[in-house]
Design a protein around this motif. Structure first.
Motif, PDB file in Angstrom:
ATOM      1  N   PRO A   1     -41.568  31.979  66.068  1.00  0.00           N
ATOM      2  CA  PRO A   1     -40.532  31.020  65.956  1.00  0.00           C
ATOM      3  C   PRO A   1     -39.089  31.420  66.411  1.00  0.00           C
ATOM      4  CG  PRO A   1     -40.940  31.859  63.735  1.00  0.00           C
ATOM      5  CD  PRO A   1     -41.771  32.670  64.741  1.00  0.00           C
ATOM      6  N   ASP A   2     -38.233  30.384  66.897  1.00  0.00           N
ATOM      7  CA  ASP A   2     -36.867  30.549  67.421  1.00  0.00           C
ATOM      8  C   ASP A   2     -36.273  31.244  66.169  1.00  0.00           C
ATOM      9  OD1 ASP A   2     -37.478  29.265  69.885  1.00  0.00           O
ATOM     10  OD2 ASP A   2     -36.795  27.588  69.072  1.00  0.00           O
ATOM     11  N   THR A   3     -36.443  31.002  64.830  1.00  0.00           N
ATOM     12  CA  THR A   3     -35.871  31.852  64.018  1.00  0.00           C
ATOM     13  C   THR A   3     -36.784  32.579  63.171  1.00  0.00           C
ATOM     14  OG1 THR A   3     -34.171  30.349  63.895  1.00  0.00           O
ATOM     15  CG2 THR A   3     -34.350  31.611  62.087  1.00  0.00           C
TER      16      THR A   3
ATOM     17  N   GLY B   1     -49.845  21.087  85.967  1.00  0.00           N
ATOM     18  CA  GLY B   1     -49.524  22.624  86.582  1.00  0.00           C
ATOM     19  C   GLY B   1     -48.376  23.336  85.558  1.00  0.00           C
ATOM     20  N   ALA B   2     -48.778  24.533  85.388  1.00  0.00           N
ATOM     21  CA  ALA B   2     -48.141  25.408  84.307  1.00  0.00           C
ATOM     22  C   ALA B   2     -46.870  26.103  84.912  1.00  0.00           C
ATOM     23  CB  ALA B   2     -48.980  26.155  83.338  1.00  0.00           C
ATOM     24  N   ARG B   3     -46.042  26.340  84.116  1.00  0.00           N
ATOM     25  CA  ARG B   3     -45.027  27.382  84.535  1.00  0.00           C
ATOM     26  C   ARG B   3     -45.287  28.665  83.785  1.00  0.00           C
ATOM     27  NH1 ARG B   3     -39.120  25.867  83.340  1.00  0.00           N
ATOM     28  NH2 ARG B   3     -38.774  27.985  83.898  1.00  0.00           N
ATOM     29  N   VAL B   4     -45.292  29.726  84.669  1.00  0.00           N
ATOM     30  CA  VAL B   4     -45.628  31.183  84.065  1.00  0.00           C
ATOM     31  C   VAL B   4     -44.435  32.152  84.056  1.00  0.00           C
ATOM     32  CG1 VAL B   4     -47.987  30.740  84.089  1.00  0.00           C
ATOM     33  CG2 VAL B   4     -47.088  32.086  85.651  1.00  0.00           C
ATOM     34  N   ARG B   5     -44.557  33.181  83.619  1.00  0.00           N
ATOM     35  CA  ARG B   5     -43.614  34.459  83.982  1.00  0.00           C
ATOM     36  C   ARG B   5     -44.451  35.635  84.078  1.00  0.00           C
ATOM     37  NH1 ARG B   5     -38.456  36.653  81.508  1.00  0.00           N
ATOM     38  NH2 ARG B   5     -37.704  34.197  81.170  1.00  0.00           N
ATOM     39  N   LEU B   6     -43.881  36.530  84.914  1.00  0.00           N
ATOM     40  CA  LEU B   6     -44.557  37.892  84.526  1.00  0.00           C
ATOM     41  C   LEU B   6     -43.653  38.748  83.635  1.00  0.00           C
ATOM     42  CD1 LEU B   6     -44.183  38.390  88.846  1.00  0.00           C
ATOM     43  CD2 LEU B   6     -46.243  37.462  87.335  1.00  0.00           C
ATOM     44  N   CYS B   7     -44.524  38.945  82.866  1.00  0.00           N
ATOM     45  CA  CYS B   7     -43.948  40.026  81.583  1.00  0.00           C
ATOM     46  C   CYS B   7     -43.646  41.446  81.785  1.00  0.00           C
ATOM     47  CB  CYS B   7     -44.982  39.664  80.451  1.00  0.00           C
ATOM     48  SG  CYS B   7     -44.878  38.010  79.562  1.00  0.00           S
TER      49      CYS B   7
ATOM     50  N   SER C   1     -39.338  32.094  78.163  1.00  0.00           N
ATOM     51  CA  SER C   1     -38.453  30.819  77.773  1.00  0.00           C
ATOM     52  C   SER C   1     -38.960  29.700  77.423  1.00  0.00           C
ATOM     53  CB  SER C   1     -37.410  30.602  78.941  1.00  0.00           C
ATOM     54  OG  SER C   1     -36.877  31.985  79.383  1.00  0.00           O
ATOM     55  N   ASP C   2     -38.141  28.725  76.903  1.00  0.00           N
ATOM     56  CA  ASP C   2     -38.709  27.485  76.669  1.00  0.00           C
ATOM     57  C   ASP C   2     -38.958  26.825  78.001  1.00  0.00           C
ATOM     58  OD1 ASP C   2     -38.291  27.218  73.851  1.00  0.00           O
ATOM     59  OD2 ASP C   2     -36.401  26.592  74.132  1.00  0.00           O
ATOM     60  N   GLY C   3     -39.989  26.029  78.164  1.00  0.00           N
ATOM     61  CA  GLY C   3     -40.819  25.605  79.275  1.00  0.00           C
ATOM     62  C   GLY C   3     -41.794  26.549  80.126  1.00  0.00           C
ATOM     63  N   GLU C   4     -41.470  27.831  79.903  1.00  0.00           N
ATOM     64  CA  GLU C   4     -42.666  28.773  80.369  1.00  0.00           C
ATOM     65  C   GLU C   4     -43.826  28.400  79.218  1.00  0.00           C
ATOM     66  OE1 GLU C   4     -40.018  31.874  82.761  1.00  0.00           O
ATOM     67  OE2 GLU C   4     -40.474  32.199  80.568  1.00  0.00           O
ATOM     68  N   PHE C   5     -45.019  28.269  79.959  1.00  0.00           N
ATOM     69  CA  PHE C   5     -46.188  27.914  79.336  1.00  0.00           C
ATOM     70  C   PHE C   5     -46.984  29.160  78.778  1.00  0.00           C
ATOM     71  CE2 PHE C   5     -50.691  26.861  79.281  1.00  0.00           C
ATOM     72  CZ  PHE C   5     -50.626  26.041  78.071  1.00  0.00           C
TER      73      PHE C   5
ATOM     74  N   VAL D   1     -51.794  26.528  87.839  1.00  0.00           N
ATOM     75  CA  VAL D   1     -50.404  27.206  87.787  1.00  0.00           C
ATOM     76  C   VAL D   1     -49.358  26.744  88.802  1.00  0.00           C
ATOM     77  CG1 VAL D   1     -48.629  29.170  87.871  1.00  0.00           C
ATOM     78  CG2 VAL D   1     -51.052  29.215  86.437  1.00  0.00           C
ATOM     79  N   SER D   2     -48.167  25.989  88.523  1.00  0.00           N
ATOM     80  CA  SER D   2     -47.512  25.370  89.552  1.00  0.00           C
ATOM     81  C   SER D   2     -46.207  26.364  89.791  1.00  0.00           C
ATOM     82  CB  SER D   2     -47.044  24.185  89.072  1.00  0.00           C
ATOM     83  OG  SER D   2     -46.234  24.109  87.811  1.00  0.00           O
ATOM     84  N   GLU D   3     -45.685  27.133  89.128  1.00  0.00           N
ATOM     85  CA  GLU D   3     -44.504  27.929  89.287  1.00  0.00           C
ATOM     86  C   GLU D   3     -44.821  29.249  88.577  1.00  0.00           C
ATOM     87  OE1 GLU D   3     -40.471  26.374  88.682  1.00  0.00           O
ATOM     88  OE2 GLU D   3     -41.647  24.423  88.270  1.00  0.00           O
ATOM     89  N   CYS D   4     -44.195  30.380  89.073  1.00  0.00           N
ATOM     90  CA  CYS D   4     -44.368  31.779  88.689  1.00  0.00           C
ATOM     91  C   CYS D   4     -42.809  32.318  88.697  1.00  0.00           C
ATOM     92  CB  CYS D   4     -45.496  32.569  89.236  1.00  0.00           C
ATOM     93  SG  CYS D   4     -45.532  34.347  88.588  1.00  0.00           S
ATOM     94  N   GLY D   5     -42.219  32.534  87.771  1.00  0.00           N
ATOM     95  CA  GLY D   5     -41.065  32.841  87.877  1.00  0.00           C
ATOM     96  C   GLY D   5     -40.229  31.711  88.646  1.00  0.00           C
TER      97      GLY D   5
END
Lengths: 272, 272
Positions: free
Chosen positions: A100-102, B121-127, B156-160, B244-248
């Motif tokens: 969670p955020d907090t 389409g999901a946004r993803v991040r490379l961890c 981040s918020d918005g990253e699925f 997936v629609s966006e990566c970073g």
């Protein structure tokens, strides 16, 4: 504010606790005697470092508050020696793995009996279960301890501890709940911290104080030849140092230097 | 007999549960709809295999008993789609890591809302957080999921979803809670099971049925060039396949073959 769970009648935690769900938390086990806790500062440091690494906002102020309440309850200096276990989890909440955020920590304290320790010499087994080193847990005592559970399940009755290797041919690096030492011709040999699953508090103390006990330090994994020729010691901050007398079907010797180290360390820390 | 914990008002577990203490347990999350659970048999198999590997005596009879009680409570076919989580722990007891001679399982069921899934389409991040593969957990869904927690905390918020690699230069092998697929010129490319932390039930089904969908299968880690040139799909048995629609900061394309696979799989399994 953290949520506190103290020893009592059948203490419980919410079933959505993140420690239960994902291993998202850390714990410490402290030997407590009428003289107070053993190596408290080292346990505090590891607990706080683990909370920080796991994104759990439980800091020195939180720990001070815990310590004060634990002291008021008589948990830090019980009449008979015991083991005080403190677990800090990431509490409840979050969306799946994502915290969670907090994060609101949950702090669970439990008093368990001190283990009975074979001071005259422990029987150990060489376990099949490999150890994946601190890569995953960073040396903190996280709640994800499956390798230690699986290695412990290999033990027969009468076997006090199981030794674990980091992989085939890598040498023996750690017990399921102890660190390993061999005293070889004036040198304390112990596996390096980065090969261990848990950075042992007693190990750190013994390595730091080895010079005072007249020993040099060499950090490397232990080989069968080390124990056969020079003996093997196990230790953690709850039981102190314990000599090994048998490994599988083999007798393990004890040398004079190792016996002296056991006596010196256990006396100085009030263990044993 | 196992101890059953069902959804209700603030369900709790004893604070000495071995799942909480050491990660000694497994779980499954099932998508449940008015039509029943999705891929139930595959979840049953993984759960039972995990219990067996962890020395938890919860077998097909126990699981049948759970399923019957869950059905009577309406948990397997709720009026609105939801996620049914079932956790089986090694219960209480034992001496430290070492399990008790007779392990008495605790079975915790919880109904949680179905996740909202970005079908377009999901946004993803490379961890940054690396994955240590199934070496430790054997591909079962054990309660020791710290790597996934730490990777999820990077989002981040918005990253699925976050993608994880087995190490520098190894390619991308798994999402924190999904398996990865790329469709490259008539071939479904997906990382091999032995590189994954969790052997995904949807992944197994898609690989087994790829031929029916007109695709060959190649098992290898995915590279950045795979997603940039051919696109990337994520999936698990709760959400189905998602493009997936966006990566970073990069746009990820979708190709016709991948879109068709998403539609075919999700329709056939009643997902999406």
């Amino acid at each position: 504010m953290p949520e506190w769970i103290w020893p009592g009648n059948d203490p419980v935690v919410p079933s959505d606790d993140r420690g239960l769900a994902y291993g998202h938390g850390v714990f410490e086990t402290l030997r407590v005697t009428p003289a107070g806790p053993v190596l408290l500062e080292a346990h505090r440091e590891r607990l706080l470092a683990g909370c920080h690494a796991l994104g759990i906002p439980f800091d020195a102020d939180g720990l001070d508050a815990w310590q004060q309440q634990a002291a008021e309850r008589g948990l830090l200096a019980p009449q008979a020696p015991a083991v005080l276990k403190v677990t800090v989890t990431a509490g409840s909440g979050g969306r799946g793995y994502r915290p969670p955020d907090t994060v609101s920590p949950r702090v669970i304290s439990a008093l368990v009996p001190a283990p009975s320790v074979p001071r005259e010499g422990a029987r150990v087994r060489l376990c099949q279960q490999p150890l994946s080193s601190m890569a995953a847990g960073g040396g903190y005592k996280t709640l994800a301890r499956l390798e230690q559970v699986l290695a412990s399940a290999e033990l027969s009755d009468g076997e006090f501890e199981g030794l674990m290797a980091a992989g085939a041919g890598s040498g023996w690096v750690e017990g399921t709940r102890t660190c390993l030492f061999s005293v070889v011709d004036g040198t304390l040999v112990t596996p390096p911290r980065e090969q261990l699953a848990v950075a042992g508090t007693l190990r750190e103390w013994v390595v730091r104080n080895a010079g005072r006990f007249g020993l040099a330090v060499e950090e490397r994994a232990l080989l069968g030849a080390d124990f056969r020729n020079h003996g093997l010691l196990l230790g953690n901050s709850v039981m102190g140092l314990v000599p090994v007398s048998e490994c599988g079907d083999s007798i393990v010797p004890t040398n004079v230097e190792a016996t002296r180290l056991v006596d010196d360390v256990n006396r100085e820390l009030g263990l044993g």
